[in-house]
Design an enzyme around this catalytic site. Sequence first.
Site, PDB file in Angstrom:
ATOM      1  N   ARG A 126      16.928  73.432  24.747  1.00 44.96           N
ATOM      2  CA  ARG A 126      17.009  73.179  23.302  1.00 44.96           C
ATOM      3  C   ARG A 126      16.530  71.759  22.982  1.00 44.96           C
ATOM      4  NH1 ARG A 126      18.898  69.580  19.854  1.00 44.96           N
ATOM      5  NH2 ARG A 126      20.781  69.364  21.117  1.00 44.96           N
ATOM      6  N   ASP A 127      17.324  70.760  23.294  1.00 42.89           N
ATOM      7  CA  ASP A 127      16.964  69.371  22.975  1.00 42.89           C
ATOM      8  C   ASP A 127      15.660  68.980  23.687  1.00 42.89           C
ATOM      9  OD1 ASP A 127      16.886  66.651  22.482  1.00 42.89           O
ATOM     10  OD2 ASP A 127      18.817  66.203  23.367  1.00 42.89           O
TER      11      ASP A 127
ATOM     12  N   ASN B 295      15.996  62.081  27.263  1.00 43.41           N
ATOM     13  CA  ASN B 295      17.243  62.625  27.792  1.00 43.41           C
ATOM     14  C   ASN B 295      17.462  62.261  29.257  1.00 43.41           C
ATOM     15  OD1 ASN B 295      18.280  64.260  25.586  1.00 43.41           O
ATOM     16  ND2 ASN B 295      16.447  65.507  25.844  1.00 43.41           N
TER      17      ASN B 295
ATOM     18  N   HIS C 144      20.510  58.802  26.623  1.00 42.17           N
ATOM     19  CA  HIS C 144      19.056  58.817  26.818  1.00 42.17           C
ATOM     20  C   HIS C 144      18.676  57.664  27.733  1.00 42.17           C
ATOM     21  CE1 HIS C 144      17.803  61.408  23.098  1.00 42.17           C
ATOM     22  NE2 HIS C 144      18.615  62.030  23.913  1.00 42.17           N
TER      23      HIS C 144
ATOM     24  N   CYS D 167      11.377  60.671  24.110  1.00 45.89           N
ATOM     25  CA  CYS D 167      12.216  60.010  23.115  1.00 45.89           C
ATOM     26  C   CYS D 167      11.471  60.006  21.799  1.00 45.89           C
ATOM     27  CB  CYS D 167      12.556  58.583  23.506  1.00 45.89           C
ATOM     28  SG  CYS D 167      13.686  57.828  22.305  1.00 45.89           S
TER      29      CYS D 167
ATOM     30  N   HIS E 149      26.127  61.908  25.518  1.00 44.42           N
ATOM     31  CA  HIS E 149      24.738  62.367  25.493  1.00 44.42           C
ATOM     32  C   HIS E 149      23.854  61.118  25.553  1.00 44.42           C
ATOM     33  CE1 HIS E 149      21.728  65.473  23.973  1.00 44.42           C
ATOM     34  NE2 HIS E 149      21.049  64.349  23.853  1.00 44.42           N
TER      35      HIS E 149
HETATM   36 MG    MG Z   1      18.902  64.184  23.507  1.00 46.82          MG
END
Ligand code: MG
Length: 312
Positions: free
Chosen positions: A25-26, A260, A220, A251, A218
């Site tokens: 997804r992300d 991520n 990065h 990003c 979460h």
């Molecule tokens: Mg992310």
Amino acid sequence: MNALPMVVPDATLPSEVMIWEVGARDGLQNESTIVPTAIKVEFIERLADAGLPVVEATSYVRPEWVPQLADAAEVMDSVQRRPGVRYPVLVPNVRGLERALEASVTDVAIFASATESFAHRNLNRGYDDQWEMFTPVADRAHAEGLAVRGYLSMCFGDPWEGAVEADRVVRSVRRLLDMGCESISLGDTIGVATPGQVTDLIGRLTAAGVPVAAIGVHFHDTYGQALANTLAALRAGVVTIDSSAGGLGGCPYAKSATGNLATEDLVYMLDGLGIRTGVDLDALVSTSAWMSDILGRPSPSRVVRARSHQGE
Ligand code: MG
């Protein structure tokens, strides 16, 4: 070679962690390449086969907003769901939730912003107005027996506003918990956090009565801080860590291929610490190497590169 890392536990850390895999997804949402539906389905199935307990699958936002995930319904229809694995989907509003319900999902996520600027940018409404949008979604999801996760973006810094006050994040987390979200994911959306900031924020949240079990992180890796921040979160008692297979996603707010936190990099560290995840690192690396071939570029994950001879 692949027996690495040597396992040396740290008794001050949790013995088990739940990895919340966001690559499908992300990750894919932020890749410029649009991946065919059948490849996404295979990707999600391989991630579950590699032992990931939560494989966030797609997003029911309008296809004009995120063309990379326009095939959400087809993906959810096709994925063979493994018993015991959760496949959350993002829902921006009640209409998105209704589409997700047609796919018999059990887990949904809403996405809020800790800052005014990003609320406008990502949600097209003000910080204070976003809660009105999410409340009917959370209410309906709970009435249908679903679990609801609240993503909170820009918890550690905002590209338009700079520093983000911790109190503002605490207030935002409270709003999401009051809405009945069972878990909150604290997003370092631009990857600027450092470990002291993580320790401080989690300390403030727990002091404000937020159960640490409800907190996910979460991170990065834009500035190379994601694993250090993860270790700080583990020390504070956090046991839910978001990551993206192969570091997919880049990003969107920096000219960086590194966004991520890569699941492989996370699993390598947790394996070395003797922290159980249930994930088979070799199966995961081969999945990410396969996906990076499809995307036509090496994975930004250091572990994928070290183990699959990419980027030599
Ligand atoms: Mg992310």
